[in-house]
Design an enzyme around this catalytic site. Structure first.
Site, PDB file in Angstrom:
ATOM      1  N   GLU A 107       3.637 -11.666 -42.186  1.00 56.74           N
ATOM      2  CA  GLU A 107       3.335 -11.541 -40.693  1.00 56.74           C
ATOM      3  C   GLU A 107       1.936 -11.344 -40.535  1.00 56.74           C
ATOM      4  O   GLU A 107       1.569 -10.979 -39.300  1.00 56.74           O
ATOM      5  CB  GLU A 107       4.293 -10.422 -40.150  1.00 56.74           C
ATOM      6  CG  GLU A 107       5.028 -10.679 -38.780  1.00 56.74           C
ATOM      7  CD  GLU A 107       5.877 -12.114 -38.992  1.00 56.74           C
ATOM      8  OE1 GLU A 107       5.191 -13.015 -38.760  1.00 56.74           O
ATOM      9  OE2 GLU A 107       7.051 -11.970 -39.282  1.00 56.74           O
TER      10      GLU A 107
ATOM     11  N   HIS B  92      14.198 -10.819 -33.421  1.00 58.76           N
ATOM     12  CA  HIS B  92      13.408 -10.402 -34.208  1.00 58.76           C
ATOM     13  C   HIS B  92      13.023  -8.520 -34.696  1.00 58.76           C
ATOM     14  O   HIS B  92      13.673  -8.105 -35.501  1.00 58.76           O
ATOM     15  CB  HIS B  92      11.977 -11.145 -34.546  1.00 58.76           C
ATOM     16  CG  HIS B  92      11.342 -10.995 -35.854  1.00 58.76           C
ATOM     17  ND1 HIS B  92      10.388 -12.094 -36.156  1.00 58.76           N
ATOM     18  CD2 HIS B  92      11.199 -10.144 -36.429  1.00 58.76           C
ATOM     19  CE1 HIS B  92       9.782 -11.494 -37.136  1.00 58.76           C
ATOM     20  NE2 HIS B  92      10.334 -10.515 -37.491  1.00 58.76           N
TER      21      HIS B  92
ATOM     22  N   HIS C 269       4.677  -3.134 -36.945  1.00 57.57           N
ATOM     23  CA  HIS C 269       5.825  -4.203 -36.954  1.00 57.57           C
ATOM     24  C   HIS C 269       7.159  -3.788 -37.513  1.00 57.57           C
ATOM     25  O   HIS C 269       6.834  -3.500 -38.547  1.00 57.57           O
ATOM     26  CB  HIS C 269       5.545  -5.333 -37.003  1.00 57.57           C
ATOM     27  CG  HIS C 269       6.688  -6.502 -37.196  1.00 57.57           C
ATOM     28  ND1 HIS C 269       7.348  -6.737 -36.087  1.00 57.57           N
ATOM     29  CD2 HIS C 269       7.142  -6.996 -38.364  1.00 57.57           C
ATOM     30  CE1 HIS C 269       8.410  -7.701 -36.611  1.00 57.57           C
ATOM     31  NE2 HIS C 269       8.225  -7.900 -37.830  1.00 57.57           N
TER      32      HIS C 269
END
Ligand SMILES: [Zn+2]
Length: 211
Positions: A71, A151, A89
């Protein structure tokens, strides 16, 4: 604490608090043109400083044996267009629930202002792709947080501590909203009510000392 030590410390906390499981989730912290990021494929509570790659803001690997998190393009895209110095994240449960069922998290509590009010859900794209990076960058405009459809969530801060606290707050707000939905229809604060909170925060009450 060095940049890499911060990743180890906050990676451990993220696992302890149940914000991430297994090798999901990734953190980064920036200093100038360099970004320390968690590596791909290592659980966040198993990190050592040497494991954490350092990349430049253009995405070149500068230091480290392991590959940066998949990512990383998303992190770099967010650094490019915000004042962020750290990014967190996760696939936290309530954040992911909201991100799989809604297009935004409305402000039902005034603490949402700390994240910029309404939190947008970035359109879905495959993990690690430039498309996902672009979608998150768009959703993050003017905010401290964004959700990522089907997600998880992402938050930014001027420090790793700030970005991490923003992630905890985002998860709390999502939990309040989701649990609220099971009881009734959560009331969304109006712009007027939110403006009054900002006004109040700028002009805190003073208490005269007793003589
Ligand atoms: Zn993810």
């Amino acid at each position: 604490m060095s940049l890499r030590e911060q990743l180890c410390e906050y990676g451990r906390r993220a696992v302890e608090l149940g914000l991430v499981i297994g090798t999901s989730g990734n953190l980064s912290v920036r200093q100038g043109e360099l970004v320390a990021v968690t590596p791909s494929g290592v659980a966040l509570d198993r990190l050592t400083p040497e494991m954490c790659p350092i990349v430049d803001v253009e995405g070149h690997l500068v230091e480290g044996e392991l590959q940066p998190s998949s990512e990383t393009p998303m992190h770099l895209a967010v650094y490019e267009t915000t004042d962020a110095q750290a990014i967190v994240h996760t696939h936290s449960v309530f954040g992911t629930v909201v991100a799989t069922t809604m297009t935004e998290l409305p402000p039902v509590h005034y603490n949402a202002l700390l994240l910029g009010g309404t939190v947008r859900v970035a359109a879905y794209a495959t993990y690690g792709t430039p498309e996902l990076a672009a979608n998150v960058r768009a959703a993050m405009a003017g905010k401290r947080a964004a959700l990522m459809a089907n997600h998880g969530g992402v938050t930014i801060g001027a420090t790793m501590e700030e970005a991490f606290e923003a992630t905890r707050l985002l998860e709390w707000l999502c939990e309040v909203y989701v649990r609220g939905l099971s009881v009734g229809k959560p009331t969304v604060l109006t712009d007027e009510q939110l403006n009054a909170v900002v006004e109040r925060a700028l002009n805190p009450p003073t208490f005269p000392r007793r003589r």
